[in-house]
Design a protein around this motif. Structure first.
Motif, PDB file in Angstrom:
ATOM      1  N   GLN C 239       0.830  -1.202   0.000  1.00  0.00           N
ATOM      2  CA  GLN C 239       0.000   0.000   0.000  1.00  0.00           C
ATOM      3  C   GLN C 239       0.868   1.256   0.000  1.00  0.00           C
ATOM      4  OE1 GLN C 239      -2.998   1.426   3.124  1.00  0.00           O
ATOM      5  NE2 GLN C 239      -3.907  -0.437   2.275  1.00  0.00           N
ATOM      6  N   SER C 240       1.905   1.223   0.846  1.00  0.00           N
ATOM      7  CA  SER C 240       2.700   2.442   0.894  1.00  0.00           C
ATOM      8  C   SER C 240       3.524   2.596  -0.377  1.00  0.00           C
ATOM      9  CB  SER C 240       3.559   2.489   2.155  1.00  0.00           C
ATOM     10  OG  SER C 240       4.500   1.455   2.109  1.00  0.00           O
ATOM     11  N   ALA C 241       3.946   1.458  -0.953  1.00  0.00           N
ATOM     12  CA  ALA C 241       4.684   1.540  -2.216  1.00  0.00           C
ATOM     13  C   ALA C 241       3.776   2.103  -3.303  1.00  0.00           C
ATOM     14  CB  ALA C 241       5.182   0.154  -2.622  1.00  0.00           C
ATOM     15  N   ALA C 242       2.519   1.636  -3.310  1.00  0.00           N
ATOM     16  CA  ALA C 242       1.580   2.101  -4.325  1.00  0.00           C
ATOM     17  C   ALA C 242       1.317   3.596  -4.154  1.00  0.00           C
ATOM     18  CB  ALA C 242       0.276   1.314  -4.224  1.00  0.00           C
TER      19      ALA C 242
ATOM     20  N   GLU D  45      -5.831 -11.097  -0.468  1.00  0.00           N
ATOM     21  CA  GLU D  45      -4.997 -10.133   0.241  1.00  0.00           C
ATOM     22  C   GLU D  45      -3.557 -10.246  -0.233  1.00  0.00           C
ATOM     23  OE1 GLU D  45      -4.274  -9.008   4.885  1.00  0.00           O
ATOM     24  OE2 GLU D  45      -3.787 -11.015   4.213  1.00  0.00           O
ATOM     25  N   ALA D  46      -3.096 -11.481  -0.397  1.00  0.00           N
ATOM     26  CA  ALA D  46      -1.716 -11.674  -0.814  1.00  0.00           C
ATOM     27  C   ALA D  46      -1.505 -11.247  -2.254  1.00  0.00           C
ATOM     28  CB  ALA D  46      -1.332 -13.139  -0.643  1.00  0.00           C
ATOM     29  N   ALA D  47      -2.565 -11.393  -3.072  1.00  0.00           N
ATOM     30  CA  ALA D  47      -2.382 -11.186  -4.503  1.00  0.00           C
ATOM     31  C   ALA D  47      -2.577  -9.732  -4.931  1.00  0.00           C
ATOM     32  CB  ALA D  47      -3.352 -12.084  -5.280  1.00  0.00           C
ATOM     33  N   CYS D  48      -3.318  -8.929  -4.190  1.00  0.00           N
ATOM     34  CA  CYS D  48      -3.573  -7.550  -4.624  1.00  0.00           C
ATOM     35  C   CYS D  48      -2.258  -6.763  -4.698  1.00  0.00           C
ATOM     36  CB  CYS D  48      -4.544  -6.855  -3.671  1.00  0.00           C
ATOM     37  SG  CYS D  48      -4.710  -5.085  -4.042  1.00  0.00           S
ATOM     38  N   PRO D  49      -1.900  -6.288  -5.863  1.00  0.00           N
ATOM     39  CA  PRO D  49      -0.606  -5.623  -6.003  1.00  0.00           C
ATOM     40  C   PRO D  49      -0.542  -4.289  -5.272  1.00  0.00           C
ATOM     41  CG  PRO D  49      -1.676  -5.988  -8.154  1.00  0.00           C
ATOM     42  CD  PRO D  49      -2.679  -6.284  -7.101  1.00  0.00           C
TER      43      PRO D  49
END
Lengths: 162, 616, 251, 86
Positions: C239-242, D45-49
């Protein structure tokens, strides 16, 4: 001499080859054939059978344990089965079973430590006129009494010791 | 055997074979059913074979090892044709005498004939013996006449006549014939067979299946076993007719593995039918393809239930599924599937051969034809009886069955297998048909009939059946799996003297939920034995609860074994045989049972020749 | 084809082939149940979702989860009969799962606060009510690790020969769907212990937090085909990377 | 900066979900979790980039932004009207 047959993978394969690969409807027949040769169903045999029939190993095990006729531990050289059908029950089959449990010192479904006897029960073999009935290594012994059964087991035990 | 290429060829062969075996031909039929076999009938057969050969009589007399004659109590049975003389309890050492006296001189050996235990009358001919006289044997009769391994034998008695007739009819007409006959499924529920066929045939599909349910799981019932062992061709013929009528190309016989002889005999019969061109591709040149395979069961009572049977054949756990959809619409692998039991299939050829009018003239308004019962338990003539529908329980138990042995009195008869009800003496006039039995709180089931006498404890019996069913439940439904286990515990409380009157209320309450909320018939009918015994034998329950007493002297916790002063003569046999050394006493002196050590195994009572051991 | 019928007097429409429980819940009618899950086929194990169905002259008590809706039926979810039998089945279940909050709550809603039966829990899954949701889910997911063992009063949930299964990927869905939460799953920062074996986690390449078990990822890659690097970072770091990436693009 | 679910066209979460529990709401365009179908395996959850699938460890269910059914509360509550829904 070990009384437990050694696991022979070649034998298992050859049994499986007699049934069409991928045909799940042969599952129970396959279990019977395997048990007829191996006297019980070891893990490896079930794994190989599952592969052959195209079902999961978990299903294979789940199905096999559903039925009363299959065994997953090495069974004794002699199998003593007490018929617990209704006709046999009202003629005193529970007392036969108790007697055999006392004599062999195992519970129903168990195998003696020396692997000589397995004691099992069956819910009627359709020989109700013979009740109460014990089946010793496939032979029907009708009109059984606890005392007669006891003698029979003693004799077999003596013979087996030799 | 030659392969028949047309119906005509088969017809011609039948004719030839029937003519070559006139009805008055001399024959000896030794029963090789499971019961007689266990009594040693095969040795009797062997001695006959040797003796006939050495005496040259084998040209005159045909020797046959046949299927079950039904009178298993009296095995080994030897029946002679055409005289109809029946010898019972025949030993190998009797054979010489039979050959000498009966075959050569035509004399009857009285001691080998049947003596009625009630009237002490002697009977020479099979058909006169009360056990047979009360019967109307359609399906079973053929068992004793043929060698089950011989297709020719089956043809001799009219076999495949029904199939040949069916082939001349349109499939819809065949279904119509079965419908008009009024045949209802012999497996238990009594659904009209023709209607079932019609639904299956009417469901659009590229593939249909016919299945023979030979998973006879009812303890105390063995009529299907006897038919598969004694007349396997009749099942094949029935399935052929059904397959032709419904357009099925594949048949499956789901057969109990506990019946090794049946597996073997049916296997042989299938092979010979295939050799004769009666199974396989293009049967009798008519373009009709059909073959049958055997699927062995694994030892699960619930697999007799249609949807569970299907699951089992498909290689899944034998757990019943909710219906609808019914198998006739979506069965094996989702295809329309017709499942009938052994007796139903074996009846079909007779209906086609002799016509629906003949069949429907037997039986009652709602239940046509005959039904085979396995009459067992505390009854003089244990065995298989085939009677017209509508015969009363009394006629069956006391007529064919010859009443209760050892001068004891009748207490109850249970019909319908483990989930049937126990009916008391007051219900003995109940006519046996599908609907009346249900009204009385029992059911037809597949035809088990277990007779109980005064020495049977009805609470113990109810506990026995619940114990059986909790073990045989597939375990899917809470109500059945846990409910039956709890019911078993509660009944054990009664039998062991721990129960109160509230226990009986809880038993009834729980039974109500098991019946109302379980998925399949195993669950919903499982409480019949409990509710029927509570209804008809409530006083026995109350005696266990209030007086802590088992009136029949069965429930171990509530009985004691003692030795009667008057009858004991000090023979010491009981003390010798007691597994717990609980009996003491000097030779020729009164023996005493140490109640602390006694495990109530009853061996002392068994071995005492002087009736000195008392149970109270 | 559409069928029309009533539930507690409410007119409802449904598609042929639908199950009654699903239709009722869609219309906001609450029928309690324990063994039902929309992701798997209903089997009618718990016998709690009872309803009364009237069709013509016939009235039957039935489970709603596996009941195929029919035109013109009259469904009642709260009759005296339904309440009575549901209460008994819950009393039976309470003896199996005395410590399960869900079972206790449902039971007490049916007026059952104690059970007249002896405890019936079995090891190693005390509180298991044998609804097979775990097995059905494991099969649906394509793992086939779990199975139902035995039958009747000896029915259990477990692994073949009671030995750890190669097929288990450690996804813990069995626990997620378990109504009584009776399956033991223990996570450490690097491993998950479940069904008698330990599974290594993939650790976030940024912060080292556990993401998913290795075996589960391998299964997902072979079955679902997303690239391996989709699974190598934890949710927070992704999330933070995105966010950073977006910030750099937008501003 | 904080971003929320992008409601991807080729959504990884929906692609990996073995239970068919992640589906697009045609009205709002959002991918939604059908809680009754979710078996809590955690793959999404693991797959969402982008890290926008969450696993509720209490409920053992997947949770995500579903645009609050078309009227996102985040937009309504933003004191600076920096968020708008289009």
């Amino acid at each position: 001499m070990s009384r437990t047959p050694k696991l022979d993978k070649k034998l298992i394969s050859s049994i499986l080859q007699q049934h069409k690969a991928g045909d799940a409807s042969a599952l129970v027949n396959v279990l019977h054939d395997l048990q007829a040769h191996l006297r019980y169903l070891p893990q490896e045999a079930l794994e190989m059978a599952a592969d052959h029939l195209g079902v999961s190993y978990a299903q294979m095990y789940g199905v096999a344990t559903f039925y009363e006729g299959f065994h997953f531990k090495p069974r004794g050289e002699h199998v003593v089965t007490i018929c617990m059908g209704t006709a046999c029950h009202v003629r005193g089959a529970p007392r036969l079973l108790e007697q055999a449990e006392r004599d062999l010192n195992v519970e129903s479904g168990g195998t003696t430590k020396d692997l000589m006897f397995s004691l099992e029960q069956v819910n009627c073999v359709g020989a109700c006129a013979l009740g109460p009935l014990a089946i010793v290594d496939g032979t029907y012994k009708g009109s059984m009494t606890p005392a007669k059964l006891s003698n029979l087991l003693k004799k077999m035990h003596k013979k087996g010791k030799k | 055997m030659q392969a028949f290429k047309t119906p005509k060829q088969l017809q011609a062969h039948r004719k030839k074979i029937i003519e070559s075996r006139p009805a008055d031909r001399k024959a000896i039929a030794v029963c090789a059913g499971t019961g007689c076999k266990a009594f040693g009938s095969l040795s009797v057969y062997d001695v006959f074979q040797k003796t006939l050969k050495s005496s040259g009589l084998d040209k005159k007399w045909e020797l046959r090892a046949t299927g079950c004659h039904g009178f298993c109590e009296r095995g080994p049975l030897v029946l002679m044709f055409p005289s109809g003389t029946l010898y019972q309890k025949v030993k190998p050492e009797d054979v010489d005498e039979i050959v000498e006296q009966t075959l050569v001189k035509g004399k009857t050996i009285k001691r080998l004939t049947y003596q009625d235990p009630v009237t002490s009358k002697w009977f020479r001919r099979e058909q006169d013996i009360p056990f047979y006289k009360h019967q109307h044997r359609l399906v079973l009769k053929q068992n004793g006449m043929i060698d089950p391994t011989s297709l020719d034998d089956y043809l001799t008695i009219g076999g495949y006549g029904g199939f040949l007739k069916a082939l001349k009819m349109r499939p819809a007409k065949v279904i119509d014939e079965v419908k008009k006959s009024g045949l209802r499924g012999r497996g238990g529920a009594g659904f009209p067979t023709g209607t079932k066929w019609e639904i299956c045939a009417g469901t659009k599909a590229t593939q249909r299946y016919v299945v023979c349910n030979a998973d006879e799981g009812d303890p105390g019932a063995f009529m299907d076993r006897s038919v598969v062992e004694g007349n396997p061709q009749s099942i094949i013929e029935g399935m052929l007719i059904g397959a032709y009528a419904m357009g099925a190309s594949k048949g499956i016989v789901y057969l109990r593995q506990e019946y090794p002889l049946a597996v073997q005999r049916l296997g042989l019969a299938l092979e010979s039918a295939r050799e004769a061109g009666l199974l396989g591709k293009n049967i009798l040149g008519t373009g009709f393809d059909f073959d049958i395979q055997i699927n062995k069961g694994g030892g699960a009572f619930v697999c007799g239930e249609e949807s569970a049977l299907i699951a089992s054949v498909e290689g899944r756990r034998g757990v019943p599924k909710r219906r609808p959809p019914y198998p006739a619409i979506s069965g094996l692998w989702g295809k329309p599937t017709n499942i009938n039991n052994v007796e139903t299939w074996a009846t079909v050829p007779l209906i086609l051969d002799r016509g629906h009018k003949w069949f429907s003239s037997i039986g009652t308004e709602g239940s046509k034809g005959t039904k085979i019962f396995s009459l067992v338990g505390k009854v003089n003539n244990t065995g298989l009886v085939e009677v017209p529908m509508g015969m009363t329980l009394k006629e069956i138990v006391f007529g064919a069955g010859g009443g209760i042995p050892d001068g004891k009195s009748f207490k109850a008869v249970q019909t319908g297998g483990p989930s049937g009800g126990c009916l008391p003496e007051s219900k003995l006039d109940t006519p046996v048909d599908f609907d009346t039995l249900v009204q009385e709180g029992s059911m037809m089931g597949s035809g088990g009939m277990i007779v109980m006498d005064e020495s049977t404890c009805m609470v113990d019996v109810a506990k026995y059946f619940v114990g059986f069913l909790k073990f045989e439940s597939c375990g899917n439904c809470t109500s059945c799996r846990d409910g039956l286990q709890r019911l078993y515990e509660l009944l054990s409380d009664v039998c062991e003297g721990r129960a109160s009157m509230e226990t009986l209320d809880l038993i009834e309450e729980l039974a109500g939920t098991i019946r109302a909320t379980s998925l399949c018939a195993l669950g919903t009918t499982s409480v019949n034995p409990v509710l029927s015994t509570l209804k008809y034998f409530r006083d026995e329950y109350v005696a266990h609860v209030k007086e802590k007493r088992c009136p029949a002297g069965v429930c171990k916790s509530l009985i004691t074994y003692t030795i009667d002063e008057k009858n004991c003569n000090g023979c010491t046999i009981c003390a010798k045989k007691c597994p717990e050394q609980a009996i003491s006493g000097k030779k020729k002196k009164l023996h005493i049972i140490d109640q602390q050590r006694c495990i109530k195994c009853g061996i002392c009572k068994d071995v005492c020749k002087y009736d000195a051991v008392i149970v109270a | 084809m559409t069928v029309q019928f009533t539930i507690d007097g409410l007119e409802v429409k449904a598609k042929e082939g639908e199950h009654l429980l699903d239709v009722a819940r869609r219309h906001g009618i609450d029928i309690p149940s324990l063994c039902h899950h929309e992701a798997v086929e209903p089997i009618g194990a718990c016998r709690v979702c009872l309803v009364e169905v009237r069709s013509g002259q016939k009235t039957t008590i039935t489970t709603s989860c596996n009941f195929l809706v029919e035109d013109g039926i009259e469904v009642h979810t709260d009759t005296a009969e339904v309440r009575k039998h549901r209460a008994m089945n819950l009393e039976l279940l309470l003896a199996r799962a005395p410590k399960s909050d869900v079972v206790r709550k449902l039971a007490s809603a049916s007026g059952v606060t104690r059970t007249r039966f002896e405890p019936l829990a079995y090891e190693p899954l005390p509180n298991c009510i044998l609804c097979e949701l775990c097995v059905r889910t494991c099969d649906m997911l394509g793992h086939h690790a779990l199975t139902t063992v035995g039958r009747g009063d000896k029915k259990r949930i477990g692994l073949p020969f009671n030995k750890p299964s190669d097929n288990c990927v450690g996804c813990a869905s069995c626990l997620s769907v378990c109504p009584t939460q009776c399956i033991s799953v223990k996570d450490t920062p690097t491993q998950r212990a479940i069904w008698g074996q330990k599974h290594d986690f993939i650790l976030c390449k940024v912060c080292g937090a556990p993401v998913i078990t290795k075996k589960h990822r391998d299964f997902a890659i072979s079955e679902k085909g997303l690239p391996e690097d989709y699974y190598d970072t934890c949710e927070k770091c992704k999330q933070s990377a995105a966010s950073k990436r977006f910030a750099s693009v937008v501003w | 900066m904080q971003i929320t679910c992008l409601q991807c066209v080729e959504a990884a979460c929906a692609k990996v979900c073995p239970a068919g529990a992640l589906v697009r709401n045609e009205e709002t365009g959002a991918i939604e979790v059908l809680a009754n179908r979710c078996v809590g395996c955690g793959l999404c959850e693991a797959a969402c980039p982008f890290g926008h699938m969450h696993f509720d460890t209490q409920l053992r269910l997947a949770v995500k932004c579903d645009l609050c059914g078309g009227t996102p509360t985040c937009a309504a509550f933003c004191p600076h009207d920096a968020l708008e829904i289009r």
